[in-house]
Design a protein around this motif. Structure first.
Motif, PDB file in Angstrom:
ATOM      1  N   GLU A 584     -26.123 -76.723  38.536  1.00  0.00           N
ATOM      2  CA  GLU A 584     -26.229 -75.251  39.085  1.00  0.00           C
ATOM      3  C   GLU A 584     -25.286 -75.067  40.242  1.00  0.00           C
ATOM      4  O   GLU A 584     -24.782 -73.994  40.523  1.00  0.00           O
ATOM      5  CB  GLU A 584     -27.675 -75.171  39.528  1.00  0.00           C
ATOM      6  N   VAL A 585     -24.960 -75.988  41.027  1.00  0.00           N
ATOM      7  CA  VAL A 585     -24.209 -76.115  42.191  1.00  0.00           C
ATOM      8  C   VAL A 585     -23.024 -77.032  41.895  1.00  0.00           C
ATOM      9  O   VAL A 585     -23.479 -78.239  41.647  1.00  0.00           O
ATOM     10  CB  VAL A 585     -24.901 -76.289  43.533  1.00  0.00           C
ATOM     11  N   LEU A 586     -21.830 -76.629  42.159  1.00  0.00           N
ATOM     12  CA  LEU A 586     -20.691 -77.538  41.882  1.00  0.00           C
ATOM     13  C   LEU A 586     -19.943 -77.555  43.165  1.00  0.00           C
ATOM     14  O   LEU A 586     -19.434 -76.703  43.659  1.00  0.00           O
ATOM     15  CB  LEU A 586     -19.838 -76.926  40.881  1.00  0.00           C
ATOM     16  N   TYR A 587     -19.964 -78.803  43.799  1.00  0.00           N
ATOM     17  CA  TYR A 587     -19.218 -79.086  45.005  1.00  0.00           C
ATOM     18  C   TYR A 587     -17.708 -79.569  44.705  1.00  0.00           C
ATOM     19  O   TYR A 587     -17.450 -80.584  43.875  1.00  0.00           O
ATOM     20  CB  TYR A 587     -19.726 -80.289  45.861  1.00  0.00           C
ATOM     21  N   ILE A 588     -16.852 -78.815  45.248  1.00  0.00           N
ATOM     22  CA  ILE A 588     -15.412 -78.909  45.223  1.00  0.00           C
ATOM     23  C   ILE A 588     -14.814 -79.180  46.515  1.00  0.00           C
ATOM     24  O   ILE A 588     -14.801 -78.168  47.144  1.00  0.00           O
ATOM     25  CB  ILE A 588     -14.604 -77.886  44.292  1.00  0.00           C
ATOM     26  N   LEU A 589     -13.920 -80.409  46.692  1.00  0.00           N
ATOM     27  CA  LEU A 589     -13.504 -80.385  48.104  1.00  0.00           C
ATOM     28  C   LEU A 589     -12.190 -79.424  48.062  1.00  0.00           C
ATOM     29  O   LEU A 589     -11.647 -78.863  47.275  1.00  0.00           O
ATOM     30  CB  LEU A 589     -12.911 -81.772  48.233  1.00  0.00           C
ATOM     31  N   PRO A 590     -11.903 -78.845  49.398  1.00  0.00           N
ATOM     32  CA  PRO A 590     -10.911 -77.947  49.607  1.00  0.00           C
ATOM     33  C   PRO A 590      -9.501 -78.514  49.199  1.00  0.00           C
ATOM     34  O   PRO A 590      -9.442 -79.643  49.312  1.00  0.00           O
ATOM     35  CB  PRO A 590     -10.872 -78.090  51.031  1.00  0.00           C
ATOM     36  N   GLY A 591      -8.611 -77.719  48.316  1.00  0.00           N
ATOM     37  CA  GLY A 591      -7.664 -78.050  47.836  1.00  0.00           C
ATOM     38  C   GLY A 591      -7.497 -78.875  46.608  1.00  0.00           C
ATOM     39  O   GLY A 591      -6.480 -79.242  46.041  1.00  0.00           O
ATOM     40  N   SER A 592      -8.591 -79.354  46.155  1.00  0.00           N
ATOM     41  CA  SER A 592      -8.561 -80.203  45.015  1.00  0.00           C
ATOM     42  C   SER A 592      -8.771 -79.520  43.770  1.00  0.00           C
ATOM     43  O   SER A 592      -9.253 -78.233  43.851  1.00  0.00           O
ATOM     44  CB  SER A 592      -9.874 -81.276  45.041  1.00  0.00           C
ATOM     45  N   THR A 593      -8.442 -79.893  42.538  1.00  0.00           N
ATOM     46  CA  THR A 593      -8.418 -79.291  41.347  1.00  0.00           C
ATOM     47  C   THR A 593      -9.321 -80.113  40.330  1.00  0.00           C
ATOM     48  O   THR A 593      -9.449 -81.380  40.269  1.00  0.00           O
ATOM     49  CB  THR A 593      -6.902 -79.209  40.667  1.00  0.00           C
ATOM     50  N   THR A 594     -10.064 -79.254  39.790  1.00  0.00           N
ATOM     51  CA  THR A 594     -11.270 -79.876  38.789  1.00  0.00           C
ATOM     52  C   THR A 594     -10.869 -79.211  37.240  1.00  0.00           C
ATOM     53  O   THR A 594     -10.795 -78.047  37.388  1.00  0.00           O
ATOM     54  CB  THR A 594     -12.618 -79.747  39.143  1.00  0.00           C
ATOM     55  N   GLU A 595     -11.012 -80.204  36.336  1.00  0.00           N
ATOM     56  CA  GLU A 595     -11.079 -79.701  34.771  1.00  0.00           C
ATOM     57  C   GLU A 595     -12.288 -79.295  34.295  1.00  0.00           C
ATOM     58  O   GLU A 595     -13.146 -80.107  34.476  1.00  0.00           O
ATOM     59  CB  GLU A 595     -10.132 -80.741  34.176  1.00  0.00           C
ATOM     60  N   LEU A 596     -12.454 -78.142  33.941  1.00  0.00           N
ATOM     61  CA  LEU A 596     -13.655 -77.743  33.349  1.00  0.00           C
ATOM     62  C   LEU A 596     -13.440 -77.051  32.100  1.00  0.00           C
ATOM     63  O   LEU A 596     -12.472 -76.621  31.595  1.00  0.00           O
ATOM     64  CB  LEU A 596     -14.227 -76.726  34.274  1.00  0.00           C
ATOM     65  N   GLN A 597     -14.560 -77.339  31.153  1.00  0.00           N
ATOM     66  CA  GLN A 597     -14.585 -76.801  29.808  1.00  0.00           C
ATOM     67  C   GLN A 597     -15.824 -76.105  29.236  1.00  0.00           C
ATOM     68  O   GLN A 597     -16.930 -76.514  29.738  1.00  0.00           O
ATOM     69  CB  GLN A 597     -14.382 -78.056  28.693  1.00  0.00           C
ATOM     70  N   CYS A 598     -15.675 -74.937  28.682  1.00  0.00           N
ATOM     71  CA  CYS A 598     -16.722 -74.188  28.085  1.00  0.00           C
ATOM     72  C   CYS A 598     -17.055 -74.537  26.763  1.00  0.00           C
ATOM     73  O   CYS A 598     -16.254 -74.075  25.923  1.00  0.00           O
ATOM     74  CB  CYS A 598     -16.533 -72.768  28.615  1.00  0.00           C
ATOM     75  N   LEU A 599     -18.371 -74.954  26.513  1.00  0.00           N
ATOM     76  CA  LEU A 599     -18.590 -75.388  24.940  1.00  0.00           C
ATOM     77  C   LEU A 599     -19.573 -74.290  24.755  1.00  0.00           C
ATOM     78  O   LEU A 599     -20.608 -74.012  25.202  1.00  0.00           O
ATOM     79  CB  LEU A 599     -18.903 -76.590  24.851  1.00  0.00           C
ATOM     80  N   ALA A 600     -19.595 -73.842  23.373  1.00  0.00           N
ATOM     81  CA  ALA A 600     -20.511 -73.062  22.686  1.00  0.00           C
ATOM     82  C   ALA A 600     -20.677 -73.272  21.110  1.00  0.00           C
ATOM     83  O   ALA A 600     -19.525 -73.402  20.599  1.00  0.00           O
ATOM     84  CB  ALA A 600     -20.320 -71.605  22.961  1.00  0.00           C
ATOM     85  N   ASP A 601     -21.746 -73.299  20.548  1.00  0.00           N
ATOM     86  CA  ASP A 601     -21.974 -73.400  19.104  1.00  0.00           C
ATOM     87  C   ASP A 601     -21.653 -71.930  18.462  1.00  0.00           C
ATOM     88  O   ASP A 601     -22.529 -70.920  18.965  1.00  0.00           O
ATOM     89  CB  ASP A 601     -23.414 -73.786  18.651  1.00  0.00           C
ATOM     90  N   CYS A 602     -20.610 -71.657  17.786  1.00  0.00           N
ATOM     91  CA  CYS A 602     -20.357 -70.274  17.292  1.00  0.00           C
ATOM     92  C   CYS A 602     -19.592 -70.405  16.238  1.00  0.00           C
ATOM     93  O   CYS A 602     -18.769 -71.327  15.853  1.00  0.00           O
ATOM     94  CB  CYS A 602     -19.398 -69.872  18.458  1.00  0.00           C
ATOM     95  N   PHE A 603     -19.719 -69.500  15.189  1.00  0.00           N
ATOM     96  CA  PHE A 603     -19.151 -69.289  14.163  1.00  0.00           C
ATOM     97  C   PHE A 603     -18.864 -67.765  13.922  1.00  0.00           C
ATOM     98  O   PHE A 603     -19.862 -67.165  13.843  1.00  0.00           O
ATOM     99  CB  PHE A 603     -19.617 -69.971  12.972  1.00  0.00           C
ATOM    100  N   PRO A 604     -17.568 -67.375  13.554  1.00  0.00           N
ATOM    101  CA  PRO A 604     -16.282 -68.140  13.780  1.00  0.00           C
ATOM    102  C   PRO A 604     -16.132 -68.347  15.280  1.00  0.00           C
ATOM    103  O   PRO A 604     -17.042 -68.118  16.067  1.00  0.00           O
ATOM    104  CB  PRO A 604     -15.128 -67.101  13.383  1.00  0.00           C
ATOM    105  N   THR A 605     -15.198 -69.124  15.706  1.00  0.00           N
ATOM    106  CA  THR A 605     -14.905 -69.542  16.961  1.00  0.00           C
ATOM    107  C   THR A 605     -14.872 -68.493  18.065  1.00  0.00           C
ATOM    108  O   THR A 605     -14.323 -67.476  17.790  1.00  0.00           O
ATOM    109  CB  THR A 605     -13.392 -70.236  17.332  1.00  0.00           C
TER     110      THR A 605
END
Length: 748
Positions: A584-605
């Motif tokens: 629920e809380v995502l800590y990210i250091l200042p100036g850093s980059t984080t890769e995130l992905q959003c997943l969902a069961d869905c048809f069609p995509t």
């Protein structure tokens, strides 16, 4: 022919005194004039051949004279000469001559070693009886020899040497196609005695050419003809004749060679009596070379004249159920007449009768089964003559007239109909539809509008008899189906019931049936014009087909509808590259980059949209996220939207950017009193939070508040507070020195 020649080599073998000889001395008085024997020698050949008589002579210097004794294989003989003839082969023969002085008795012996040979004899050439004109022919020469023979060949063409060869085998190829024969000579020579014999053989080249048949080209039935087949053959040919499907073996004779180099001909004669009628017949002669089995064929086409024929007695056509007569024409003085149908004898019956002299046959009445080939066989002399045939085809019909095709026609569709009838010759046909007519055995019909049921009529007419017969077919008229449509939603939703209806233009009416295909299998339903479908959560598509069928014509059309099933979005997740769920809380250091992905069961995509701090961030499923350092705490939202159902679902986290500690402050009294407890608090600016550690008296104490009591007399006390960011573990420390005083007593 075998030739013999003997070559005798005369070798003088001299034995020196004392070498390979023995001397015998006699005691007593010897006159001074006696001497010898000396220089004893055997003259004669060194090689003897079994079966040939040889002579040997023994000589010596001797006075007054010498007596000679011969020894050979334990056999002795007297005299200076020896005749020797061996009857069998021996490995080696030793010939001994002993010279004895008749006066002194002294003797000397000498030996001669003889090598024994046998042959050559029994020479022969083996191989094919004839030379091949197209390739090499192999021949072998053999003879009896001891110890062995060598062989020499000569090939003569026209009495001239064409080639020579060494060895026991030879391959012979005729030099040109004009060479008829070659002469082969083989000489066998004993390798030791050099005696030789030879044999000669004349070989003809196997040929087959220039076949021809001589004889008449036009023949009359009942007559006998002789034909001769000629062919140039080496060796002589055998002949097979064929005429009208029959095989004949003719007499043959070999014609002698007339001139030097002329090819010998073989002829075959055959006598044929023509008795079958035919305009043209082929006479074939096949010549087969008895050596090479090669064959050639000649054919002579014979024009056959038949004086006898079968004809109708009148110009009337042969029509079924009427009387008809055939007559045998051309016979002068017939001894007898026999009638044939399809080459089988005819018999009289209640319906078929013959005239008194059998010259005519009458059918009363004529039937369709009387079709066939009719001939008369006339015997005027010894050989019966078969007439030219009359092929009778009975005219009949029409009968059994029928119209083939559908009974129901639909407006706008082309239909074909066919009229059939039993008829000879072929009937002509006339069609009637309403007020229109057409000719031919086939009829095409295409209606442009609805109309009542109507009769289609076909009349068949025999062009020979002019008789006719009519058939009718009643056609019912329908329209459609056409303009088929399926009405319903454009997509399906999993678990939700959807209704579809099917309609089409039909006359008089349409029936409807449904079929469908999905990932779960096929289904069919006879539900009428409507159908309800509730897809499951595992179904991704439905293929729905409606069949509209005319209730009378049974014509039908199909309409298919491909439907996608909308599923989701469900099970929304925001994950990191290692598929770890984002909290629920995502800590990210200042100036850093984080890769995130959003997943969902869905048809069609589903389509994915990202929002950060209520502002559109991206429209990709994956993002590289760098937080805004001015916002230490903000919402990051991922929204999945189904493109069919437009349903949305959201995943959200709070992004916190850690900061601090900074502005670390110790709050509390500025001094301490001995024996009095004082409280101090450490604070700092920290995101998300800080932990605090106090250092007092060299000891560490956790917590943001500390109570201090001084129990000793000192002038001052040092305290230290270290603030540590709970996420980044960064620290900041503040130090203070507090003065210590005696307690203030109140004497009140």
């Amino acid at each position: 022919m075998v030739h013999h020649a003997a070559a005798l080599l005369l070798l003088l073998l001299t034995w020196p005194a004392g070498f390979s000889a023995s001397e015998t001395e006699q005691s007593g008085h010897v006159e001074a004039t006696s001497y010898g024997p000396s220089s004893v020698q055997i003259s004669g050949v060194d090689i003897v051949t079994v079966g040939i008589l040889y002579g040997f002579q023994c000589s010596a210097n001797c006075y007054p004279d010498c007596q000679f004794t011969w020894t050979e294989n334990n056999v002795t003989s007297e005299g200076s000469e020896l005749s020797l003839k061996l009857l069998q082969v021996e490995p080696m023969l030793v010939l001994t001559c002993k010279a004895v002085n008749s006066a002194t008795g002294e003797s000397v012996s000498v030996q001669k070693m003889l090598q024994v040979t046998a042959g050559p004899s029994n020479i022969q050439i083996s191989g094919p009886a004839y030379l091949s004109a197209t390739g090499a022919s192999k021949y072998t020469c053999s003879a009896d020899c001891y110890p062995s023979c060598s062989y020499t060949w000569k090939v003569l063409v026209d009495n001239e040497v064409f080639s020579t060869s060494q060895g026991d085998t030879i391959s012979i190829t005729p030099p040109t196609s004009t060479v008829n024969s070659e002469t082969v000579i083989c000489q066998a020579q004993d390798t030791v005695s050099q005696l030789y014999i030879s044999t000669i053989q004349k070989l003809y080249v196997a040929t087959l050419s220039d076949i021809i048949i001589s004889g008449d080209s036009t023949v009359t039935m009942g007559e006998q003809y002789t034909f001769v087949c000629f062919a140039q053959c080496i060796p002589p040919c055998t002949f097979i004749w064929s005429y009208m499907g029959k095989i004949f073996q003719g007499d043959k004779v070999q014609i002698p060679i007339l001139n030097q180099g002329q090819m010998p001909n073989t002829e075959s004669r055959i006598k044929i009596t023509v008795s079958d009628s035919s305009t043209t017949e082929s006479l074939t002669c096949q010549a087969s070379n008895s050596g090479t089995h090669q064959t050639i064929t000649a054919t002579k086409n014979l024009t056959v004249i038949d004086p006898i024929s079968v004809r109708p007695s009148s110009q009337a056509l042969p029509v079924a159920d009427k009387s008809f007569t055939l007559q045998c024409v051309g016979s002068q003085n017939p001894a007898s007449i026999m009638w044939l149908k399809n080459k089988q004898p005819m018999m009289a019956s209640e319906r078929i009768s013959f005239s008194v002299d059998n010259s005519s046959v009458t059918f009363s009445p004529l039937l369709q089964t009387d079709d066939g080939l009719y001939q008369c066989v006339v015997s005027e002399v010894d050989t019966p003559i078969k007439s030219v045939g009359y092929q009778m085809q009975v005219d009949y019909g029409p009968s059994s007239v029928v119209i083939s095709g559908v009974d129901v026609v639909t407006v706008g569709i082309l239909y074909g109909f066919q009229c059939l009838a039993n008829c000879y010759p072929t009937c002509t046909f006339t069609w009637i539809w309403g007020n229109s007519t057409s000719d031919g055995s086939e009829f095409s019909l295409k209606l442009s509008e609805l109309q009542s049921a109507q009769n289609l009529t076909c009349t068949a007419v025999n062009p020979a008899t002019r008789e006719s017969l009519t058939a009718q077919k009643t056609l019912q008229v329908t329209a459609g189906p056409s303009n088929i449509q399926i009405v319903g939603p454009t997509f399906l939703t999993a678990g939700v019931r959807s209704n579809f209806s099917c309609s089409a233009h039909c006359f008089p009416s349409c029936s409807y049936s449904w079929t469908g295909v999905s990932i779960e299998g096929e289904f069919s339903s006879e539900q009428g014009s409507t159908i309800s479908i509730t897809p499951t959560n595992t179904t991704t598509f439905e293929n729905l087909t409606c069949k509209a069928q005319d209730t009378v014509s049974q014509q039908y059309i199909l309409r298919s509808l491909a439907l996608l099933v909308a599923i989701g979005p469900t099970k929304m997740e925001m994950v990191k590259p290692n598929n770890a769920l984002v909290a629920e809380v995502l800590y990210i250091l200042p100036g850093s980059t984080t890769e995130l992905q959003c997943l969902a069961d869905c048809f069609p995509t589903c389509s994915i949209t990202w929002f950060y701090n209520n502002t559109l961030l991206a429209t990709n499923a994956s993002i590289l996220f760098t937080p805004d350092t001015s916002q230490y705490k903000a919402a990051l939202t991922c929204v999945a939207s189904n493109p069919l159902s437009k349903e949305n679902k959201t995943a959200e986290t709070t992004v916190v950017v850690p900061d601090g500690p900074k502005d670390v402050v110790i709050s509390g009294p500025n001094s301490l009193e001995i024996g009095v407890t004082s409280s101090f608090k450490c604070s700092a600016e920290c995101t998300p939070s800080c932990s605090f550690t106090w250092t007092l008296y060299g000891n560490n104490v956790k917590g943001d508040v500390i109570d201090i009591t001084v129990n000793r007399h000192i002038s001052s006390e040092s305290i230290s507070c270290r603030a540590e960011n709970t996420v980044t573990k960064r620290t900041a420390t503040v130090n203070e020195t507090l003065s210590v005083s005696e307690p203030q007593w109140c004497g009140c």
